[in-house]
Structures are given as C-alpha cells and as structure tokens.
Write a protein that holds these residues in place. Structure first.
Motif, PDB file in Angstrom:
ATOM      1  N   ILE A 113       0.838  -1.171   0.175  1.00 60.40           N
ATOM      2  CA  ILE A 113       0.003   0.024  -0.073  1.00 60.40           C
ATOM      3  C   ILE A 113       0.919   1.374  -0.013  1.00 60.40           C
ATOM      4  O   ILE A 113       0.282   2.329  -0.362  1.00 60.40           O
ATOM      5  N   ASN A 114       2.257   1.170   0.178  1.00 58.00           N
ATOM      6  CA  ASN A 114       3.101   2.243   0.001  1.00 58.00           C
ATOM      7  C   ASN A 114       3.662   2.676  -1.174  1.00 58.00           C
ATOM      8  O   ASN A 114       4.247   3.536  -1.407  1.00 58.00           O
ATOM      9  N   VAL A 115       3.355   1.730  -2.010  1.00 56.26           N
ATOM     10  CA  VAL A 115       3.730   1.743  -3.699  1.00 56.26           C
ATOM     11  C   VAL A 115       3.141   3.049  -4.044  1.00 56.26           C
ATOM     12  O   VAL A 115       1.957   3.239  -3.867  1.00 56.26           O
ATOM     13  N   ASN A 116       3.994   3.935  -4.818  1.00 57.44           N
ATOM     14  CA  ASN A 116       3.435   4.910  -5.417  1.00 57.44           C
ATOM     15  C   ASN A 116       3.723   5.387  -6.768  1.00 57.44           C
ATOM     16  O   ASN A 116       3.457   6.196  -7.576  1.00 57.44           O
ATOM     17  N   SER A 117       4.944   4.406  -7.302  1.00 53.87           N
ATOM     18  CA  SER A 117       5.462   4.459  -8.677  1.00 53.87           C
ATOM     19  C   SER A 117       5.860   3.478  -8.988  1.00 53.87           C
ATOM     20  O   SER A 117       6.339   2.235  -8.351  1.00 53.87           O
ATOM     21  N   TYR A 118       6.171   3.304 -10.429  1.00 51.86           N
ATOM     22  CA  TYR A 118       6.857   1.940 -10.893  1.00 51.86           C
ATOM     23  C   TYR A 118       7.621   2.251 -11.980  1.00 51.86           C
ATOM     24  O   TYR A 118       7.338   3.434 -12.793  1.00 51.86           O
ATOM     25  N   LYS A 119       8.339   1.551 -12.364  1.00 49.07           N
ATOM     26  CA  LYS A 119       9.134   1.451 -13.608  1.00 49.07           C
ATOM     27  C   LYS A 119       9.585   0.184 -14.353  1.00 49.07           C
ATOM     28  O   LYS A 119       9.476  -0.812 -13.553  1.00 49.07           O
ATOM     29  N   VAL A 120       9.628   0.136 -15.454  1.00 45.00           N
ATOM     30  CA  VAL A 120       9.989  -1.191 -16.293  1.00 45.00           C
ATOM     31  C   VAL A 120      11.059  -0.967 -16.917  1.00 45.00           C
ATOM     32  O   VAL A 120      11.519  -0.280 -17.815  1.00 45.00           O
ATOM     33  N   LEU A 121      12.025  -1.845 -16.522  1.00 41.87           N
ATOM     34  CA  LEU A 121      13.483  -1.918 -17.186  1.00 41.87           C
ATOM     35  C   LEU A 121      13.649  -3.486 -17.757  1.00 41.87           C
ATOM     36  O   LEU A 121      13.818  -4.326 -16.825  1.00 41.87           O
ATOM     37  N   GLY A 122      13.763  -3.421 -19.033  1.00 47.69           N
ATOM     38  CA  GLY A 122      13.678  -4.908 -19.609  1.00 47.69           C
ATOM     39  C   GLY A 122      12.634  -5.471 -19.303  1.00 47.69           C
ATOM     40  O   GLY A 122      11.450  -5.208 -19.605  1.00 47.69           O
ATOM     41  N   ASN A 123      12.530  -6.686 -18.695  1.00 44.53           N
ATOM     42  CA  ASN A 123      11.548  -7.652 -18.299  1.00 44.53           C
ATOM     43  C   ASN A 123      11.393  -7.550 -16.842  1.00 44.53           C
ATOM     44  O   ASN A 123      10.744  -8.467 -16.300  1.00 44.53           O
ATOM     45  N   ASN A 124      11.812  -6.476 -16.081  1.00 42.32           N
ATOM     46  CA  ASN A 124      11.733  -6.411 -14.737  1.00 42.32           C
ATOM     47  C   ASN A 124      10.854  -5.081 -14.426  1.00 42.32           C
ATOM     48  O   ASN A 124      10.817  -3.847 -15.079  1.00 42.32           O
ATOM     49  N   LEU A 125       9.863  -5.417 -13.545  1.00 46.70           N
ATOM     50  CA  LEU A 125       8.775  -4.518 -13.052  1.00 46.70           C
ATOM     51  C   LEU A 125       9.435  -4.014 -11.591  1.00 46.70           C
ATOM     52  O   LEU A 125       9.649  -4.877 -10.527  1.00 46.70           O
ATOM     53  N   PHE A 126       9.687  -2.654 -11.462  1.00 42.24           N
ATOM     54  CA  PHE A 126      10.009  -2.234  -9.882  1.00 42.24           C
ATOM     55  C   PHE A 126       8.798  -1.505  -9.554  1.00 42.24           C
ATOM     56  O   PHE A 126       8.648  -0.509 -10.230  1.00 42.24           O
ATOM     57  N   LEU A 127       8.401  -1.858  -8.435  1.00 48.57           N
ATOM     58  CA  LEU A 127       7.445  -1.033  -7.774  1.00 48.57           C
ATOM     59  C   LEU A 127       8.081  -0.129  -6.501  1.00 48.57           C
ATOM     60  O   LEU A 127       8.762  -0.861  -5.718  1.00 48.57           O
ATOM     61  N   ASN A 128       7.999   1.154  -6.328  1.00 51.51           N
ATOM     62  CA  ASN A 128       8.575   2.239  -5.621  1.00 51.51           C
ATOM     63  C   ASN A 128       7.985   2.716  -4.693  1.00 51.51           C
ATOM     64  O   ASN A 128       6.760   3.200  -5.110  1.00 51.51           O
ATOM     65  N   GLY A 129       8.241   3.172  -3.446  1.00 50.88           N
ATOM     66  CA  GLY A 129       7.700   4.005  -2.600  1.00 50.88           C
ATOM     67  C   GLY A 129       8.504   4.487  -1.500  1.00 50.88           C
ATOM     68  O   GLY A 129      10.008   4.495  -1.637  1.00 50.88           O
ATOM     69  N   PRO A 130       8.143   5.109  -0.368  1.00 54.58           N
ATOM     70  CA  PRO A 130       8.893   5.892   0.411  1.00 54.58           C
ATOM     71  C   PRO A 130       9.682   4.856   1.269  1.00 54.58           C
ATOM     72  O   PRO A 130       9.530   3.938   1.364  1.00 54.58           O
ATOM     73  N   ASN A 131      10.836   5.369   2.113  1.00 55.83           N
ATOM     74  CA  ASN A 131      11.640   4.535   2.714  1.00 55.83           C
ATOM     75  C   ASN A 131      12.431   3.643   2.097  1.00 55.83           C
ATOM     76  O   ASN A 131      12.762   2.437   2.404  1.00 55.83           O
ATOM     77  N   ASN A 132      12.908   4.118   0.901  1.00 63.22           N
ATOM     78  CA  ASN A 132      13.799   3.341  -0.177  1.00 63.22           C
ATOM     79  C   ASN A 132      12.998   1.947  -0.612  1.00 63.22           C
ATOM     80  O   ASN A 132      13.673   0.932  -1.033  1.00 63.22           O
ATOM     81  N   LEU A 133      11.780   1.879  -0.526  1.00 62.47           N
ATOM     82  CA  LEU A 133      10.927   0.625  -0.809  1.00 62.47           C
ATOM     83  C   LEU A 133      11.110   0.468  -2.542  1.00 62.47           C
ATOM     84  O   LEU A 133      10.774   1.334  -3.274  1.00 62.47           O
ATOM     85  N   GLU A 134      11.681  -0.767  -2.733  1.00 63.51           N
ATOM     86  CA  GLU A 134      11.389  -1.397  -4.104  1.00 63.51           C
ATOM     87  C   GLU A 134      11.364  -2.738  -3.945  1.00 63.51           C
ATOM     88  O   GLU A 134      11.783  -3.451  -3.198  1.00 63.51           O
ATOM     89  N   ILE A 135      10.267  -3.020  -4.578  1.00 62.48           N
ATOM     90  CA  ILE A 135       9.651  -4.451  -4.984  1.00 62.48           C
ATOM     91  C   ILE A 135       9.888  -4.792  -6.279  1.00 62.48           C
ATOM     92  O   ILE A 135       9.616  -4.344  -7.156  1.00 62.48           O
ATOM     93  N   LYS A 136      10.774  -6.077  -6.655  1.00 61.42           N
ATOM     94  CA  LYS A 136      11.108  -6.314  -7.914  1.00 61.42           C
ATOM     95  C   LYS A 136      10.437  -7.604  -8.288  1.00 61.42           C
ATOM     96  O   LYS A 136      10.377  -8.567  -7.778  1.00 61.42           O
ATOM     97  N   PHE A 137       9.778  -7.314  -9.814  1.00 60.35           N
ATOM     98  CA  PHE A 137       9.294  -8.623 -10.198  1.00 60.35           C
ATOM     99  C   PHE A 137      10.010  -8.903 -11.665  1.00 60.35           C
ATOM    100  O   PHE A 137      10.453  -8.029 -12.224  1.00 60.35           O
ATOM    101  N   LYS A 138       9.822 -10.092 -12.214  1.00 57.54           N
ATOM    102  CA  LYS A 138      10.318 -10.400 -13.397  1.00 57.54           C
ATOM    103  C   LYS A 138       9.211 -10.884 -14.046  1.00 57.54           C
ATOM    104  O   LYS A 138       8.278 -11.343 -13.648  1.00 57.54           O
ATOM    105  N   GLN A 139       9.025 -10.385 -15.681  1.00 60.34           N
ATOM    106  CA  GLN A 139       8.032 -10.656 -16.241  1.00 60.34           C
ATOM    107  C   GLN A 139       7.776 -12.201 -16.522  1.00 60.34           C
ATOM    108  O   GLN A 139       8.897 -12.766 -16.858  1.00 60.34           O
ATOM    109  N   GLU A 140       6.638 -12.614 -16.431  1.00 60.68           N
ATOM    110  CA  GLU A 140       6.408 -14.178 -16.421  1.00 60.68           C
ATOM    111  C   GLU A 140       6.050 -14.480 -17.925  1.00 60.68           C
ATOM    112  O   GLU A 140       5.639 -13.919 -18.711  1.00 60.68           O
TER     113      GLU A 140
END
Length: 143
Positions: free
Chosen positions: A116-143
């Motif tokens: 619920i803290n995620v407020n932005s995202y970026k897609v680099l290659g086949n990776n999805l990065f969900l970002n937020g405060p406190n240096n939050l970064e959740i990384k996913f790979k495209q299936e």
C-alpha cells in the motif's frame, strides 16, 4: 591442429553467448504492466532485504481487472485495488492477506504491508520495479 581450431571456435562461441547482457531498456512509458503477470523477485525497504526464488506457481502478481490485483503467497493469497493515474505512477489500496492456512512467512507479511506504500513503478527490460517511501523497491520479473 584441427582439434585446437575446433576448441578455439567452441570456446569463443561459449564466451560470446555466456556474456549476454540483461536488457535494461526503459519500457515504463510504453508497456501496459496490467497485461502481464509478474514473478516476485526481491523486496528492499528501509535497510531490510528479502529475496524469493520460489519454484512453484507462487508469488505471481496478477492484474486481474482494470482495478484489482492479486498474488499467491507462500501458503495464502493477497489481493487489493490499484489505480494508474499516468504511466510510472500507481496507487495500491485495500491490500491484504486472505488467511486460509497458518502461518505466513515473514517476507509475506512485510510484502503485503508495504504494497500500500507503493506510489510509482518503472519497467526496465523484463523487470517491474514498484517503488515507494523509505527506499521501498519491490522487484518482479515478467512471466
């Protein structure tokens, strides 16, 4: 002499194919992230790091509709609502765990708590990065 030539050719071929670099092209403005499923890879928040290499069909982020998303965790499921006001921005709300079996792994709890803290995202290659405060970064790979 012929053996040396074959060996040299084979070694050169292996060298060039083994050193293939990961695609880091920025697709944030062109990719519809809701059209794909994403496999959870890692979570960084406020100095805490968690990685997951789950072989089963778990930890797959699925954008089910234009406003709902879900993810199977280690033993339970999680779900919530989302909104993408514009490319690169995402708001996730009402995200929680459906507890069917005790007990959730620590990474499951931290992952859901931070969604619920995620407020932005970026897609680099086949990776999805969900970002937020406190240096939050959740990384996913495209299936």
């Amino acid at each position: 002499m012929m053996k040396n030539l074959v060996f040299l050719l084979l070694a050169t071929t292996l060298l060039f194919t083994a050193c293939k670099k990961e695609d880091l092209t920025d697709y944030t403005n062109t990719m519809d992230i809701t059209a794909h499923q994403w496999k959870f890879n890692s979570l960084f928040v406020d100095g805490w790091e968690g990685n997951m290499d789950w072989e089963e069909n778990r930890y797959i982020l699925d954008f089910q509709t234009d406003t709902t998303l879900s993810m199977l965790l280690s033993v339970n499921s999680s779900f919530g609502s989302f909104r993408i006001p514009e490319k690169g921005e995402i708001n996730i709300s009402k995200y929680g765990i459906i507890t069917e079996v005790c007990c959730d792994l620590t990474i499951d709890t931290i992952l859901v708590k931070n969604f619920i803290n995620v407020n932005s995202y970026k897609v680099l290659g086949n990776n999805l990065f969900l970002n937020g405060p406190n240096n939050l970064e959740i990384k996913f790979k495209q299936e």
